[in-house]
Scaffold this active site. Sequence first.
Site, mmCIF file in Angstrom:
data_model
loop_
_atom_site.group_PDB
_atom_site.id
_atom_site.type_symbol
_atom_site.label_atom_id
_atom_site.label_comp_id
_atom_site.label_asym_id
_atom_site.label_seq_id
_atom_site.Cartn_x
_atom_site.Cartn_y
_atom_site.Cartn_z
ATOM 1 N N CYS A 292 45.981 38.690 16.367
ATOM 2 C CA CYS A 292 44.739 38.100 16.883
ATOM 3 C C CYS A 292 43.573 39.054 16.706
ATOM 4 O O CYS A 292 42.455 38.639 16.445
ATOM 5 C CB CYS A 292 44.920 37.735 18.350
ATOM 6 S SG CYS A 292 45.488 39.105 19.370
ATOM 7 N N THR B 272 45.445 25.068 20.129
ATOM 8 C CA THR B 272 46.473 24.763 21.137
ATOM 9 C C THR B 272 45.946 25.087 22.535
ATOM 10 O O THR B 272 46.242 24.368 23.489
ATOM 11 C CB THR B 272 47.770 25.544 20.853
ATOM 12 O OG1 THR B 272 48.133 25.342 19.489
ATOM 13 C CG2 THR B 272 48.902 25.085 21.733
ATOM 14 N N GLY B 273 45.140 26.135 22.643
ATOM 15 C CA GLY B 273 44.550 26.503 23.939
ATOM 16 C C GLY B 273 43.749 25.359 24.538
ATOM 17 O O GLY B 273 43.770 25.131 25.753
ATOM 18 N N GLY C 98 48.086 32.002 22.070
ATOM 19 C CA GLY C 98 48.287 31.224 20.848
ATOM 20 C C GLY C 98 46.947 30.887 20.241
ATOM 21 O O GLY C 98 45.938 31.560 20.497
ATOM 22 N N SER C 99 46.917 29.835 19.468
ATOM 23 C CA SER C 99 45.687 29.508 18.739
ATOM 24 C C SER C 99 44.662 28.841 19.661
ATOM 25 O O SER C 99 45.019 28.260 20.698
ATOM 26 C CB SER C 99 46.020 28.567 17.585
ATOM 27 O OG SER C 99 46.549 27.366 18.100
ATOM 28 N N THR C 100 43.426 28.885 19.260
ATOM 29 C CA THR C 100 42.357 28.259 20.046
ATOM 30 C C THR C 100 42.585 26.757 20.137
ATOM 31 O O THR C 100 42.387 26.137 21.190
ATOM 32 C CB THR C 100 40.991 28.595 19.419
ATOM 33 O OG1 THR C 100 40.801 30.008 19.555
ATOM 34 C CG2 THR C 100 39.849 27.869 20.106
ATOM 35 N N GLU D 68 44.808 33.388 26.036
ATOM 36 C CA GLU D 68 44.523 34.432 25.037
ATOM 37 C C GLU D 68 44.613 33.748 23.684
ATOM 38 O O GLU D 68 45.705 33.382 23.247
ATOM 39 C CB GLU D 68 45.554 35.569 25.141
ATOM 40 C CG GLU D 68 45.518 36.326 26.455
ATOM 41 C CD GLU D 68 44.302 37.225 26.629
ATOM 42 O OE1 GLU D 68 43.418 37.234 25.749
ATOM 43 O OE2 GLU D 68 44.220 37.903 27.663
HETATM 44 P P1 NAD Z 1 50.237 28.251 18.460
HETATM 45 O O1 NAD Z 1 49.047 27.904 19.274
HETATM 46 O O2 NAD Z 1 50.611 27.370 17.348
HETATM 47 O O3 NAD Z 1 51.540 28.355 19.382
HETATM 48 C C1 NAD Z 1 51.615 29.207 20.500
HETATM 49 C C2 NAD Z 1 52.637 28.669 21.474
HETATM 50 O O4 NAD Z 1 52.182 27.419 21.985
HETATM 51 C C3 NAD Z 1 54.018 28.405 20.879
HETATM 52 O O5 NAD Z 1 54.983 28.808 21.804
HETATM 53 C C4 NAD Z 1 54.031 26.893 20.696
HETATM 54 O O6 NAD Z 1 55.325 26.320 20.717
HETATM 55 C C5 NAD Z 1 53.218 26.450 21.895
HETATM 56 N N1 NAD Z 1 52.570 25.134 21.762
HETATM 57 C C6 NAD Z 1 52.209 24.477 20.631
HETATM 58 N N2 NAD Z 1 51.589 23.321 20.923
HETATM 59 C C7 NAD Z 1 51.526 23.258 22.279
HETATM 60 C C8 NAD Z 1 50.961 22.328 23.199
HETATM 61 N N3 NAD Z 1 50.325 21.224 22.787
HETATM 62 N N4 NAD Z 1 51.071 22.582 24.527
HETATM 63 C C9 NAD Z 1 51.678 23.709 24.961
HETATM 64 N N5 NAD Z 1 52.230 24.623 24.140
HETATM 65 C C10 NAD Z 1 52.150 24.406 22.812
HETATM 66 O O7 NAD Z 1 49.961 29.754 17.995
HETATM 67 P P2 NAD Z 1 50.854 30.657 17.018
HETATM 68 O O8 NAD Z 1 50.690 30.115 15.631
HETATM 69 O O9 NAD Z 1 52.203 30.846 17.597
HETATM 70 O O10 NAD Z 1 50.094 32.056 17.134
HETATM 71 C C11 NAD Z 1 49.021 32.396 16.338
HETATM 72 C C12 NAD Z 1 47.708 32.239 17.089
HETATM 73 O O11 NAD Z 1 47.759 32.960 18.313
HETATM 74 C C13 NAD Z 1 46.523 32.819 16.346
HETATM 75 O O12 NAD Z 1 45.411 31.962 16.459
HETATM 76 C C14 NAD Z 1 46.251 34.130 17.064
HETATM 77 O O13 NAD Z 1 44.942 34.618 16.916
HETATM 78 C C15 NAD Z 1 46.603 33.774 18.459
HETATM 79 N N6 NAD Z 1 46.940 34.967 19.218
HETATM 80 C C16 NAD Z 1 46.094 35.367 20.212
HETATM 81 C C17 NAD Z 1 46.356 36.527 20.920
HETATM 82 C C18 NAD Z 1 45.447 36.984 22.024
HETATM 83 O O14 NAD Z 1 45.884 37.781 22.828
HETATM 84 N N7 NAD Z 1 44.227 36.506 22.107
HETATM 85 C C19 NAD Z 1 47.495 37.276 20.628
HETATM 86 C C20 NAD Z 1 48.341 36.825 19.605
HETATM 87 C C21 NAD Z 1 48.061 35.662 18.926
#
Ligand code: NAD
Length: 476
Positions: free
Chosen positions: A278, A226-227, A222-224, A244
């Site tokens: 990503c 949220t990471g 997911g996003s940095t 990731e």
């Molecule tokens: P996001 O971070 O908003 O959400 C990802 C997941 O995290 C979702 O399932 C969401 O419900 C969950 N989430 C949200 N808040 C949380 C928290 N506080 N604790 C635990 N889980 C939580 O990301 P998105 O908008 O779904 O995806 C887009 C982002 O993901 C972009 O920044 C993209 O670059 C990144 N991405 C990275 C890769 C990679 O492999 N590096 C691949 C695809 C997408």
Amino acid sequence: MKFDCDFAMTINGQSVTANNTQPVYNPATRAVFAEVPDASPAQLDEAVGTARQAFTSWSKTSMEERQAALEGFADLIVDNAEEIMALLTREQGKPRAGAEWEVLGSADWLRATASLRLPQETVDDTDERRVVTRYTPVGVVGAIVPWNFPILLAIWKIAPALMAGCTIIVKPSPYTPLSDLKIVELAQQVLPPGVLSAVSGGDELGKWMTAHPDINKIAFTGSTETGRHVMRSAADTIKRVTLELGGNDPAIVLPDVDAKTLAPELFWAAFQNNAQFCNSTKRLYIHEDVYDEVRDALADFVANNIKVGDGADADTHLGPIQNSMQYGKVQDYFADCHSNGYQFALGGDIDEDAAGWFVPVSLVDNPPEDSRIVQEEPFGPILPLLKWSDEADVIARANDTIYGLGASVWGKDLEACERIGSQLEAGTVWLNEVHQYSPFQAFGGHKQSGLGCENSLHGLMEYTNWQTMTLNKSGG
Ligand code: NAD
């Protein structure tokens, strides 16, 4: 099994609904077309508890048994591919070609990952003592998945977790839960109860998972931003994490390229999956000698070849933005470019009255390096084209970011490609190609694009603890 209705969670091999539901939208129409369960904390506890029970026996299976199960899962995906692709397009928005790549690719990934074997390394073997390093499964895994490649990025976690002997609970993105719920339901035909579960809900559910004392590892994409939350929350129980995260991939175009030949490659590098990727090229650095030619060839290629529309239409190349939240973010980048007076070489105007969350392919003509469109990750079809003249300077600009996911270099001078590529700070550097992935290649981010990796034996090992076992041969 039906793929267009009855969306349920899977806990301990059973289909489970919840007291509350959440709507799922078709991004091409902005209309709600399904409801999914919104899991309660008690339901997550049940999923974790039954995954823990299942771990006792699954962790003792041989890798050959796990391989057979994963291959059976791959067969089920292939047998139901048409239905899964249609569902993926409907909830995610991606056109047929992208859905096919993702769904059939997921089956290939399962099979390839199933062929990997964890080593047992003998560190020392003398008359007195044998010392081995073993790789033991980490336990119960929580997989948290984004909305851009909902199936593939779930499989990238499910396959190594199961091969390592872990059990796993998948939490799909609230924007794209349907395909993941269905593939997990499908997999129950080849897996014992509790080995692979799925729970759906909002971001809160993700937080409960990262804080859960009985989950041993979080595999997150997911996003940095949220990471960072995931890592903080996992700290309390010293959970293992694989992260990731986001990227701001640069592509560097050398002065010796043939603009017309390269334009389609550069286009797809930046706009595959409607740039909700990503690893999309998010900054295109073009040498000043060929800048105008490459810019014009890109604009011509789009004008003559690319149709944006409903992914369900056969002639669509790029679908809509997947959700209203992301659509709002992308609108904001367009507004920022307009308010700062940046020029568009293509596109630039969003039709807000369109049926779906559609955005035109847009090229921003040489905006300043410190502009938001260059510095941030737009995650939508708007690409800054930037001029460069000095090699050291363009390398410094490419690396001047908190991100380090991917990068590419394009040119006929292969030595120059390698020289520049070797100085780029990214988990994957592609030279004269892009988005070439393999289950046997480690994939992960440098800097704030992630921690750890997925795929390959290295990725598989992230689902294990290493254990040193020593045997004193003199007896007790
Ligand atoms: P996001 O971070 O908003 O959400 C990802 C997941 O995290 C979702 O399932 C969401 O419900 C969950 N989430 C949200 N808040 C949380 C928290 N506080 N604790 C635990 N889980 C939580 O990301 P998105 O908008 O779904 O995806 C887009 C982002 O993901 C972009 O920044 C993209 O670059 C990144 N991405 C990275 C890769 C990679 O492999 N590096 C691949 C695809 C997408």
